[in-house]
Design a protein around this motif. Structure first.
Motif, PDB file in Angstrom:
ATOM      1  N   ARG A 133       0.810  -1.221   0.000  1.00  0.00           N
ATOM      2  CA  ARG A 133       0.000   0.000   0.000  1.00  0.00           C
ATOM      3  C   ARG A 133       0.846   1.275   0.000  1.00  0.00           C
ATOM      4  O   ARG A 133       0.337   2.371   0.259  1.00  0.00           O
ATOM      5  N   GLY A 134       2.139   1.133  -0.290  1.00  0.00           N
ATOM      6  CA  GLY A 134       3.000   2.308  -0.382  1.00  0.00           C
ATOM      7  C   GLY A 134       3.412   2.886   0.943  1.00  0.00           C
ATOM      8  O   GLY A 134       3.827   4.056   1.008  1.00  0.00           O
ATOM      9  N   GLY A 135       3.318   2.088   2.010  1.00  0.00           N
ATOM     10  CA  GLY A 135       3.637   2.580   3.337  1.00  0.00           C
ATOM     11  C   GLY A 135       5.042   2.266   3.804  1.00  0.00           C
ATOM     12  O   GLY A 135       5.339   2.429   4.996  1.00  0.00           O
ATOM     13  N   ARG A 136       5.924   1.805   2.902  1.00  0.00           N
ATOM     14  CA  ARG A 136       7.307   1.520   3.282  1.00  0.00           C
ATOM     15  C   ARG A 136       8.267   2.248   2.349  1.00  0.00           C
ATOM     16  O   ARG A 136       8.914   1.644   1.482  1.00  0.00           O
ATOM     17  N   PRO A 137       8.390   3.579   2.505  1.00  0.00           N
ATOM     18  CA  PRO A 137       9.329   4.306   1.644  1.00  0.00           C
ATOM     19  C   PRO A 137      10.764   3.829   1.801  1.00  0.00           C
ATOM     20  O   PRO A 137      11.564   3.945   0.859  1.00  0.00           O
ATOM     21  N   ASP A 138      11.102   3.267   2.984  1.00  0.00           N
ATOM     22  CA  ASP A 138      12.454   2.754   3.161  1.00  0.00           C
ATOM     23  C   ASP A 138      12.718   1.568   2.236  1.00  0.00           C
ATOM     24  O   ASP A 138      13.788   1.461   1.622  1.00  0.00           O
ATOM     25  N   MET A 139      11.732   0.672   2.091  1.00  0.00           N
ATOM     26  CA  MET A 139      11.919  -0.468   1.196  1.00  0.00           C
ATOM     27  C   MET A 139      11.801  -0.044  -0.259  1.00  0.00           C
ATOM     28  O   MET A 139      12.490  -0.606  -1.122  1.00  0.00           O
ATOM     29  N   GLU A 140      10.963   0.934  -0.554  1.00  0.00           N
ATOM     30  CA  GLU A 140      10.887   1.465  -1.924  1.00  0.00           C
ATOM     31  C   GLU A 140      12.257   1.982  -2.352  1.00  0.00           C
ATOM     32  O   GLU A 140      12.721   1.693  -3.464  1.00  0.00           O
ATOM     33  N   ALA A 141      12.907   2.727  -1.470  1.00  0.00           N
ATOM     34  CA  ALA A 141      14.238   3.251  -1.784  1.00  0.00           C
ATOM     35  C   ALA A 141      15.246   2.128  -1.949  1.00  0.00           C
ATOM     36  O   ALA A 141      16.130   2.186  -2.815  1.00  0.00           O
ATOM     37  N   ARG A 142      15.104   1.064  -1.131  1.00  0.00           N
ATOM     38  CA  ARG A 142      16.042  -0.049  -1.230  1.00  0.00           C
ATOM     39  C   ARG A 142      15.856  -0.808  -2.540  1.00  0.00           C
ATOM     40  O   ARG A 142      16.839  -1.214  -3.183  1.00  0.00           O
ATOM     41  N   VAL A 143      14.612  -1.015  -2.964  1.00  0.00           N
ATOM     42  CA  VAL A 143      14.375  -1.707  -4.235  1.00  0.00           C
ATOM     43  C   VAL A 143      14.901  -0.864  -5.395  1.00  0.00           C
ATOM     44  O   VAL A 143      15.454  -1.403  -6.366  1.00  0.00           O
ATOM     45  N   ASP A 144      14.759   0.450  -5.306  1.00  0.00           N
ATOM     46  CA  ASP A 144      15.351   1.318  -6.329  1.00  0.00           C
ATOM     47  C   ASP A 144      16.870   1.156  -6.358  1.00  0.00           C
ATOM     48  O   ASP A 144      17.481   1.163  -7.435  1.00  0.00           O
ATOM     49  N   ARG A 145      17.464   1.023  -5.187  1.00  0.00           N
ATOM     50  CA  ARG A 145      18.918   0.798  -5.118  1.00  0.00           C
ATOM     51  C   ARG A 145      19.277  -0.522  -5.776  1.00  0.00           C
ATOM     52  O   ARG A 145      20.276  -0.604  -6.519  1.00  0.00           O
ATOM     53  N   PHE A 146      18.488  -1.546  -5.545  1.00  0.00           N
ATOM     54  CA  PHE A 146      18.748  -2.838  -6.172  1.00  0.00           C
ATOM     55  C   PHE A 146      18.578  -2.750  -7.688  1.00  0.00           C
ATOM     56  O   PHE A 146      19.301  -3.408  -8.444  1.00  0.00           O
ATOM     57  N   ALA A 147      17.605  -1.963  -8.129  1.00  0.00           N
ATOM     58  CA  ALA A 147      17.402  -1.785  -9.571  1.00  0.00           C
ATOM     59  C   ALA A 147      18.633  -1.148 -10.212  1.00  0.00           C
ATOM     60  O   ALA A 147      19.063  -1.553 -11.308  1.00  0.00           O
ATOM     61  N   ARG A 148      19.216  -0.181  -9.552  1.00  0.00           N
ATOM     62  CA  ARG A 148      20.435   0.452 -10.088  1.00  0.00           C
ATOM     63  C   ARG A 148      21.579  -0.549 -10.137  1.00  0.00           C
ATOM     64  O   ARG A 148      22.421  -0.507 -11.055  1.00  0.00           O
ATOM     65  N   GLU A 149      21.621  -1.458  -9.169  1.00  0.00           N
ATOM     66  CA  GLU A 149      22.659  -2.492  -9.184  1.00  0.00           C
ATOM     67  C   GLU A 149      22.486  -3.406 -10.392  1.00  0.00           C
ATOM     68  O   GLU A 149      23.476  -3.799 -11.042  1.00  0.00           O
ATOM     69  N   ILE A 150      21.244  -3.742 -10.722  1.00  0.00           N
ATOM     70  CA  ILE A 150      20.979  -4.572 -11.904  1.00  0.00           C
ATOM     71  C   ILE A 150      21.450  -3.871 -13.165  1.00  0.00           C
ATOM     72  O   ILE A 150      22.083  -4.484 -14.039  1.00  0.00           O
TER      73      ILE A 150
END
Length: 410
Positions: free
Chosen positions: A210-227
């Motif tokens: 539901r979009g309530g974890r901006p910390d995990m959203e930022a982490r997944v974006d970090r993982f996307a940059r790693e890919i």
């Protein structure tokens, strides 16, 4: 090649490498687990020993080291067999710090959060969909709520006994005793049964959906940059993204976000595969509010350069055994593309009888066998997939045998 053939065939060098070492990058996303990266790599080193013994190979890892931000840990594993060499760049995409942050919340915060999550998944009908799709997962999902309810009942009985005492302080002491009993039961046997852990995991995934974890959203974006960074490296023979448990959701999401950052990563003649094991994709995918997740998986389905393999087993209650995630999420099917390839495996066949007998009654140990070393040769072997000479689509004959893309093992 049948699953039995895969179990007994010797590891061989694929012709595509023309005699040079195979180079693979593995990006691994684990589940909702507080285990620190240092402990993860210590366990990996131990499990590599099983891989060496089972397949008669040499496998030598370098010491694991973190990225500057600490979110990606990396080791190189050189594996040598009879006439072949593989260089595996293994990267752990870490989010254990977020899990530990959840564990630090006081109980007076955790209880209303878990009750709100339970109400959400009940009212939306998601829990009923779990039981229709895979009743074992349904039981697993509701288990921590059931145990918590039992603890509440026990606490209420303890408080009622205090109220029966003929003493002016009894009405004041009763609620205190009730709270202490509940807290004590949540610690023991609650910790032994992972009640708080599982409740926190349910809440975390619901908040993320539901979009309530901006910390995990930022982490997944970090993982996307790693890919994106890895996909741009020259000389790779395979990019493999592995999601275990809740990490299966973030593996798919990170790859889709990587495609948004760089749509060219699937056009560089680099085999890219997502492998989900002990998968919780449907934990969110069956919820009506998970529209964004379904849209992202739908986009991945449209990318011919991406394979998705989902391994399922009856023994692990955490996964949705014998289901097609795309169909249950009602994704638009592609007439000429299988996505995902669903392969059913047997945990029993991965281990020697004595080893299987030792773990068979341990829910989480069985769940983790997907990402640990086999003690018996079998067509599914985590370290063969990560460190063996065959790319994933070749190992499971996805490219060569379109008619036999869905292996099953009863």
């Amino acid at each position: 090649m049948t699953t039995g053939d895969l179990a007994n065939a010797p590891l061989r060098e694929p012709s595509t490498t023309a005699g040079r070492p195979v180079r693979r990058c593995v990006l691994y996303l684990g589940g909702y687990d507080p285990v620190a990266p240092e402990k993860f790599f210590a366990r990996q080193a131990r499990e590599l020993g099983h891989f060496r013994t089972t397949w008669d190979v040499e496998a030598t890892p370098t010491p694991a080291r973190p990225s500057p931000d600490g979110h990606v840990w990396r080791t190189e594993i050189e594996t040598r067999g009879d006439g072949w060499t593989v260089e595996t760049d293994f990267r752990l995409l870490a989010w254990d710090d977020l899990v530990k942050g959840d564990f630090a919340r006081p109980i007076w915060q955790r209880i209303p959060l878990s009750l709100g999550l339970l109400a959400d998944f009940l009212v939306s009908g998601t829990i009923f969909r779990y039981f229709l799709a895979a009743w074992r997962f349904g039981l697993y999902f509701v288990a921590p709520f059931f145990f918590s309810l039992l603890f509440v009942i026990a606490a209420g009985m303890a408080a009622a006994l205090v109220l029966r005492i003929d003493h002016p302080l009894a009405p004041w002491l009763a609620p205190i005793v009730g709270v202490l009993v509940y807290v004590g039961l949540m610690r023991w046997p609650g910790n032994r049964w992972f009640v708080s852990h599982l409740l926190d995991a349910r809440v975390f995934m619901g908040e993320y959906m539901r979009g309530g974890r901006p910390d995990m959203e930022a982490r997944v974006d970090r993982f996307a940059r790693e890919i994106v960074t890895v996909a741009a490296e020259p000389g790779l023979d395979e990019l493999l993204i592995i999601g275990h448990s809740q990490g299966s959701v973030f593996a798919l999401e990170a790859l889709e976000r990587a495609l948004s950052l760089d749509p060219e990563i699937t056009r560089r003649d680099l085999p890219i595969s997502v492998m989900t094991v002990g998968s919780c994709v449907l934990q969110l995918g069956l919820h009506p509010a998970a529209k964004q997740l379904r849209a992202r998986v739908q986009r991945l389905q449209a990318e011919d350069g991406v394979d998705w393999l989902e391994f399922q087993t009856l023994t692990d209650v955490v996964n949705f055994y014998r289901t097609d995630p795309a169909r249950l999420m009602r994704l638009e099917p592609s007439p000429d593309r299988v996505f995902p390839h669903v392969l059913n495996v047997r945990i029993r066949e991965m281990l020697q009888p004595t080893d299987y007998s030792r773990i068979r009654n341990s829910l989480f140990r069985v769940h983790y066998q997907f990402v640990m070393g086999n003690t018996r040769r079998y067509f599914y072997d985590f370290f063969q997939i990560c460190c063996g000479p065959m790319v994933l689509r070749e190992r499971f004959s996805l490219a060569e045998k379109p008619a036999a893309r869905n292996h099953t093992e009863a």
